[in-house]
Write an enzyme that holds these catalytic residues in place. Sequence first.
Site, PDB file in Angstrom:
ATOM      1  N   LYS A  45       0.850  -1.211   0.000  1.00  0.00           N
ATOM      2  CA  LYS A  45       0.000   0.000   0.000  1.00  0.00           C
ATOM      3  C   LYS A  45       0.882   1.256   0.000  1.00  0.00           C
ATOM      4  CE  LYS A  45      -1.890  -1.211   3.960  1.00  0.00           C
ATOM      5  NZ  LYS A  45      -1.161  -2.453   4.285  1.00  0.00           N
ATOM      6  N   ARG A 120      -9.994   0.243   9.114  1.00  0.00           N
ATOM      7  CA  ARG A 120      -9.488  -1.103   9.392  1.00  0.00           C
ATOM      8  C   ARG A 120     -10.490  -1.951  10.163  1.00  0.00           C
ATOM      9  NH1 ARG A 120      -3.678   0.182   9.157  1.00  0.00           N
ATOM     10  NH2 ARG A 120      -2.472  -1.685   9.525  1.00  0.00           N
ATOM     11  N   ARG A 159      12.269  -4.711   5.242  1.00  0.00           N
ATOM     12  CA  ARG A 159      11.939  -3.300   4.963  1.00  0.00           C
ATOM     13  C   ARG A 159      12.772  -2.340   5.815  1.00  0.00           C
ATOM     14  NH1 ARG A 159       5.859  -1.291   5.388  1.00  0.00           N
ATOM     15  NH2 ARG A 159       6.005  -2.296   7.413  1.00  0.00           N
ATOM     16  N   ARG A 192      11.198  -0.464  11.397  1.00  0.00           N
ATOM     17  CA  ARG A 192      10.083  -0.235  12.311  1.00  0.00           C
ATOM     18  C   ARG A 192      10.092  -1.269  13.425  1.00  0.00           C
ATOM     19  NH1 ARG A 192       4.787   0.506   8.593  1.00  0.00           N
ATOM     20  NH2 ARG A 192       3.921  -0.813  10.226  1.00  0.00           N
ATOM     21  N   ARG A 203      -0.281  -8.808  13.691  1.00  0.00           N
ATOM     22  CA  ARG A 203      -0.816  -7.846  12.717  1.00  0.00           C
ATOM     23  C   ARG A 203      -1.669  -8.574  11.676  1.00  0.00           C
ATOM     24  NH1 ARG A 203       4.634  -5.000  10.966  1.00  0.00           N
ATOM     25  NH2 ARG A 203       3.335  -3.785   9.534  1.00  0.00           N
TER      26      ARG A 203
HETATM   27  P1  AP5 Z   1       4.933  -1.485   1.946  1.00  0.00           P
HETATM   28  O1  AP5 Z   1       4.440  -0.855   0.702  1.00  0.00           O
HETATM   29  O2  AP5 Z   1       5.746  -0.638   2.869  1.00  0.00           O
HETATM   30  O3  AP5 Z   1       3.760  -2.238   2.710  1.00  0.00           O
HETATM   31  P2  AP5 Z   1       2.397  -1.697   3.320  1.00  0.00           P
HETATM   32  O4  AP5 Z   1       1.261  -2.413   2.660  1.00  0.00           O
HETATM   33  O5  AP5 Z   1       2.342  -0.196   3.294  1.00  0.00           O
HETATM   34  O6  AP5 Z   1       2.530  -2.310   4.770  1.00  0.00           O
HETATM   35  P3  AP5 Z   1       2.566  -1.682   6.241  1.00  0.00           P
HETATM   36  O7  AP5 Z   1       3.361  -2.638   7.061  1.00  0.00           O
HETATM   37  O8  AP5 Z   1       3.025  -0.266   6.250  1.00  0.00           O
HETATM   38  O9  AP5 Z   1       1.063  -1.767   6.577  1.00  0.00           O
HETATM   39  P4  AP5 Z   1       0.420  -1.948   7.926  1.00  0.00           P
HETATM   40  O10 AP5 Z   1      -0.975  -1.873   7.486  1.00  0.00           O
HETATM   41  O11 AP5 Z   1       0.762  -3.118   8.728  1.00  0.00           O
HETATM   42  O12 AP5 Z   1       1.049  -0.775   8.791  1.00  0.00           O
HETATM   43  P5  AP5 Z   1       0.495   0.640   9.213  1.00  0.00           P
HETATM   44  O13 AP5 Z   1       1.641   1.561   9.261  1.00  0.00           O
HETATM   45  O14 AP5 Z   1      -0.724   1.024   8.441  1.00  0.00           O
HETATM   46  O15 AP5 Z   1       5.816  -2.765   1.512  1.00  0.00           O
HETATM   47  C1  AP5 Z   1       6.490  -3.548   2.483  1.00  0.00           C
HETATM   48  C2  AP5 Z   1       7.886  -3.914   1.972  1.00  0.00           C
HETATM   49  O16 AP5 Z   1       7.756  -4.741   0.813  1.00  0.00           O
HETATM   50  C3  AP5 Z   1       8.732  -2.704   1.560  1.00  0.00           C
HETATM   51  O17 AP5 Z   1      10.048  -2.916   1.962  1.00  0.00           O
HETATM   52  C4  AP5 Z   1       8.621  -2.668   0.026  1.00  0.00           C
HETATM   53  O18 AP5 Z   1       9.803  -2.187  -0.565  1.00  0.00           O
HETATM   54  C5  AP5 Z   1       8.379  -4.137  -0.319  1.00  0.00           C
HETATM   55  N1  AP5 Z   1       7.416  -4.278  -1.418  1.00  0.00           N
HETATM   56  C6  AP5 Z   1       6.283  -3.564  -1.619  1.00  0.00           C
HETATM   57  N2  AP5 Z   1       5.644  -4.003  -2.723  1.00  0.00           N
HETATM   58  C7  AP5 Z   1       6.390  -5.038  -3.210  1.00  0.00           C
HETATM   59  C8  AP5 Z   1       6.240  -5.925  -4.335  1.00  0.00           C
HETATM   60  N3  AP5 Z   1       5.203  -5.810  -5.190  1.00  0.00           N
HETATM   61  N4  AP5 Z   1       7.180  -6.889  -4.519  1.00  0.00           N
HETATM   62  C9  AP5 Z   1       8.252  -6.998  -3.651  1.00  0.00           C
HETATM   63  N5  AP5 Z   1       8.445  -6.183  -2.585  1.00  0.00           N
HETATM   64  C10 AP5 Z   1       7.531  -5.223  -2.367  1.00  0.00           C
HETATM   65  O19 AP5 Z   1      -0.037   0.334  10.714  1.00  0.00           O
HETATM   66  C11 AP5 Z   1       0.843   0.105  11.790  1.00  0.00           C
HETATM   67  C12 AP5 Z   1       0.059  -0.027  13.095  1.00  0.00           C
HETATM   68  O20 AP5 Z   1      -0.656   1.224  13.362  1.00  0.00           O
HETATM   69  C13 AP5 Z   1      -1.043  -1.082  13.121  1.00  0.00           C
HETATM   70  O21 AP5 Z   1      -0.534  -2.356  13.455  1.00  0.00           O
HETATM   71  C14 AP5 Z   1      -1.989  -0.515  14.207  1.00  0.00           C
HETATM   72  O22 AP5 Z   1      -1.513  -0.759  15.505  1.00  0.00           O
HETATM   73  C15 AP5 Z   1      -1.928   0.983  13.957  1.00  0.00           C
HETATM   74  N6  AP5 Z   1      -2.984   1.457  13.048  1.00  0.00           N
HETATM   75  C16 AP5 Z   1      -2.774   2.039  11.830  1.00  0.00           C
HETATM   76  N7  AP5 Z   1      -3.955   2.355  11.257  1.00  0.00           N
HETATM   77  C17 AP5 Z   1      -4.930   1.969  12.131  1.00  0.00           C
HETATM   78  C18 AP5 Z   1      -6.346   2.003  12.082  1.00  0.00           C
HETATM   79  N8  AP5 Z   1      -7.012   2.502  11.022  1.00  0.00           N
HETATM   80  N9  AP5 Z   1      -7.034   1.508  13.146  1.00  0.00           N
HETATM   81  C19 AP5 Z   1      -6.395   1.012  14.213  1.00  0.00           C
HETATM   82  N10 AP5 Z   1      -5.046   0.928  14.308  1.00  0.00           N
HETATM   83  C20 AP5 Z   1      -4.311   1.404  13.273  1.00  0.00           C
END
Ligand code: AP5
Length: 258
Positions: A45, A120, A159, A192, A203
């Site tokens: 994402k 979410r 990452r 992270r 997660r």
């Molecule tokens: P990347 O694009 O960084 O992945 P992402 O989908 O953005 O994953 P996140 O880990 O950031 O999502 P998340 O939903 O767990 O975390 P968030 O910060 O929202 O890609 C990952 C890696 O793969 C990178 O190194 C990239 O280079 C590589 N890559 C990407 N695409 C690729 C491909 N096609 N092929 C190969 N490699 C690839 O949330 C964190 C925490 O915040 C949650 O756990 C929760 O506690 C809290 N939180 C956030 N939002 C909420 C909410 N709405 N409600 C409640 N709690 C929340």
Amino acid sequence: MASSSSVNLEDVPSESLMTELLRRMKCVTKPEKRLILIGPPGSGKGTQSPMIKDEYCLCHLATGDMLRAAVAAKTPLGVKAKEAMDKGELVSDELVVGIIDEAMKKPSCQKGFILDGFPRTVGQAQMLDEMLEKQGVKIDKVLDFAIDDSILEERITGRWIHPASGRSYHTKFAPPKVLGVDDVTGEPLIQRKDDTAAVLKSRLDAFHKQTEPVIDYYWKKGIVAKLHAEKSPKEVTEEVQKIGPNDHLMLVSSIDDE
Ligand code: AP5
């Protein structure tokens, strides 16, 4: 009187002003768009968001990034969110809905937004609908980053991010030019705290139990487009571009159904 935080335009380099001016001119003709990106951790994402943001002149609202900034700044919100985030659990609906409501008012969201990591839970989706209804607008499309869990551990544990910009790298799939260093600023990259195999399990558990029902919620509204998020970043970008330009294209179907 100018506030102490306002920028003196005379101090901004001409090249930056020109770039911003050209960007704004290009954006004038873009239609408004409101998108949601849903997918498990590591599904891509955050990787795809900058391209979508630039292409459609949208603001990128990532609740995870906003919460991490609040944790780093030790704000009251950050203090409340930290414990759940460290464990890979979701923070409360009220906290995240509050920050999204505020963030959507930014001038950069004038043409619409990309919601990355929000909503979410079905509760958050319902609250978002209420918020948008008051503004007389609605979500245009939900991009479902569909991917098998087994692919995600390697993506998450490899990452590295540049905290100030949110730029994301991967030791194998998207390495920086110099190991451990941001390509643009030369500043150090970090991992992270929740990017470990153990926290990933929680997660993913939260994703399957609490977030997958959100996909069904939007599926029933006929606005979900499914992506093959296991493909290379470039191929996923091509899928997004294929879906994007035509609002009536594939709204309720997956790429498979073409
Ligand atoms: P990347 O694009 O960084 O992945 P992402 O989908 O953005 O994953 P996140 O880990 O950031 O999502 P998340 O939903 O767990 O975390 P968030 O910060 O929202 O890609 C990952 C890696 O793969 C990178 O190194 C990239 O280079 C590589 N890559 C990407 N695409 C690729 C491909 N096609 N092929 C190969 N490699 C690839 O949330 C964190 C925490 O915040 C949650 O756990 C929760 O506690 C809290 N939180 C956030 N939002 C909420 C909410 N709405 N409600 C409640 N709690 C929340």
